[in-house]
Motif scaffolding. Structure first.
Motif, PDB file in Angstrom:
ATOM      1  N   TYR A   1      21.274 -34.509   4.928  1.00 39.26           N
ATOM      2  CA  TYR A   1      22.368 -33.594   4.588  1.00 39.26           C
ATOM      3  C   TYR A   1      22.878 -33.677   3.152  1.00 39.26           C
ATOM      4  CZ  TYR A   1      26.511 -30.692   5.034  1.00 39.26           C
ATOM      5  OH  TYR A   1      27.452 -29.718   4.846  1.00 39.26           O
ATOM      6  N   SER A   2      23.316 -34.860   2.691  1.00 40.21           N
ATOM      7  CA  SER A   2      23.993 -34.913   1.390  1.00 40.21           C
ATOM      8  C   SER A   2      23.443 -36.040   0.523  1.00 40.21           C
ATOM      9  CB  SER A   2      25.500 -35.128   1.582  1.00 40.21           C
ATOM     10  OG  SER A   2      25.765 -36.443   2.038  1.00 40.21           O
TER      11      SER A   2
ATOM     12  N   PRO B   1      28.863 -33.298   9.171  1.00 31.20           N
ATOM     13  CA  PRO B   1      28.316 -34.573   8.696  1.00 31.20           C
ATOM     14  C   PRO B   1      29.181 -35.752   9.128  1.00 31.20           C
ATOM     15  CG  PRO B   1      29.327 -33.361   6.891  1.00 31.20           C
ATOM     16  CD  PRO B   1      29.331 -32.442   8.068  1.00 31.20           C
TER      17      PRO B   1
ATOM     18  N   VAL C   1      27.522 -27.396  11.441  1.00 28.12           N
ATOM     19  CA  VAL C   1      27.056 -28.721  11.032  1.00 28.12           C
ATOM     20  C   VAL C   1      28.268 -29.562  10.668  1.00 28.12           C
ATOM     21  CG1 VAL C   1      25.675 -30.064   9.406  1.00 28.12           C
ATOM     22  CG2 VAL C   1      24.870 -27.816  10.142  1.00 28.12           C
TER      23      VAL C   1
ATOM     24  N   LEU D   1      19.820 -27.297   5.938  1.00 27.80           N
ATOM     25  CA  LEU D   1      20.227 -28.584   6.505  1.00 27.80           C
ATOM     26  C   LEU D   1      20.261 -29.681   5.440  1.00 27.80           C
ATOM     27  CD1 LEU D   1      18.164 -28.494   9.834  1.00 27.80           C
ATOM     28  CD2 LEU D   1      20.572 -27.916   9.502  1.00 27.80           C
TER      29      LEU D   1
ATOM     30  N   THR E   1      25.093 -31.290  14.899  1.00 27.87           N
ATOM     31  CA  THR E   1      24.883 -29.856  14.764  1.00 27.87           C
ATOM     32  C   THR E   1      25.189 -29.168  16.083  1.00 27.87           C
ATOM     33  OG1 THR E   1      22.551 -29.828  15.451  1.00 27.87           O
ATOM     34  CG2 THR E   1      23.011 -30.247  13.111  1.00 27.87           C
TER      35      THR E   1
ATOM     36  N   ALA F   1      24.567 -36.544  11.114  1.00 27.67           N
ATOM     37  CA  ALA F   1      25.343 -35.310  11.237  1.00 27.67           C
ATOM     38  C   ALA F   1      25.234 -34.796  12.661  1.00 27.67           C
ATOM     39  CB  ALA F   1      24.845 -34.241  10.262  1.00 27.67           C
TER      40      ALA F   1
END
Length: 274
Positions: free
Chosen positions: A80-81, A52, A50, A113, A40, A38
């Motif tokens: 992140y995910s 990604p 942010v 985050l 930032t 990601a």
């Protein structure tokens, strides 16, 4: 030449994330490679955005590295995910490489985050592959759903993480109330446990401490250090980085990645069996 990899987010302010990891690798004389998860927009005052990276391109970055380099150790930071975590775990599962997981969740300024649904993916897919996980106390509480008030709580939280498959848990004590010492607690799957104690430095310049500590640990493990020795030297690295901070910016300034090589001979870490 020992080659290591960081899989993390980019910090435009240079104090944490990919930038902190690569600075640490350079100082410890390992060749650093990276997978950016990601972007930032941030500085010492906080995170303002942010972005990604597409999961398919994250996979492409990691595949490119694995195809060409004999990677000695990998660390993860901001993931992140859940989709990113699952993609990274799928590829790492094919490799026989030490994995250090820094479960980055909250920035110094309080910005999230890590998406909430990603915590389950971290627990179920990545932590079972981890050689070491390095949460601070709030991160350890979030990963296990347990509160930490006393040392016995910390032991129970560590055991919960070890049961997921992690080989070693380092619970960082920066959030403890002790005004004199910064104490980190280490719990290993083989039953070994100990604490690392160093003087607490009163400073606001602690941006990137978690990234830097885990990157130093990755560098030492990548060079073939035994796990306990790697942890001790990584503790010295971050202690000196905080002690000789750079006083950059108007908020939570970065640590000093250049301090270790100059001052390491005079840095002492006290080890206590627990």
């Amino acid at each position: 030449m020992h080659i290591v990899t960081t899989i993390a987010g980019s910090d435009s302010g240079g104090g944490a994330g990919i930038q902190a990891d690569l600075k640490t690798f350079q100082e410890l004389e390992v060749f650093g490679t990276s997978v950016i998860t990601a972007l930032t927009a941030q500085n010492t005052l906080g995170v303002t955005g942010v972005c990604p990276i597409d999961v398919s391109f994250i996979k492409k970055q990691l595949e490119a590295l694995v195809e060409d380099f004999p990677i000695a150790a990998i660390k993860t930071g901001m993931l992140y995910s859940s989709e990113i975590i699952k993609a990274i775990a799928h590829k790492i599962r094919e490799l026989n490489i030490p994995l250090i997981v820094d479960p980055v969740m909250i920035a110094k300024g309080g910005e999230s985050l890590l998406q909430q649904e990603a915590i389950d993916a971290l627990r179920s897919t990545l932590l079972p592959l981890a050689t070491v996980v390095t949460p601070n106390i709030p991160e350890a509480e979030t990963l296990t759903g347990r509160s930490i008030h006393h040392f016995e709580d910390m032991k129970e939280v560590a055991q919960s993480l070890l049961q997921l498959g992690v080989q070693c848990v380092i619970i960082k004590g920066g959030h403890l109330a002790d005004p004199l010492y910064a104490i980190d607690y280490v719990f290993c799957k083989n039953g070994r446990s100990f604490s690392l104690q160093s003087p607490r430095i009163q400073t606001k310049n602690t941006h990137g401490t978690g990234c830097t500590f885990s990157a130093a640990l990755t560098a030492f493990l990548g060079q073939g250090f035994a796990l306990e020795n790697a942890i001790i030297e990584a503790k010295k690295f971050i202690q000196l980085a905080i002690m000789f901070n750079l006083s950059i910016g108007n908020g939570h300034g970065p640590t000093n990645h250049f301090a270790y090589q100059q001052y390491k001979e005079g840095c002492e870490v006290i080890i206590h069996e627990t």
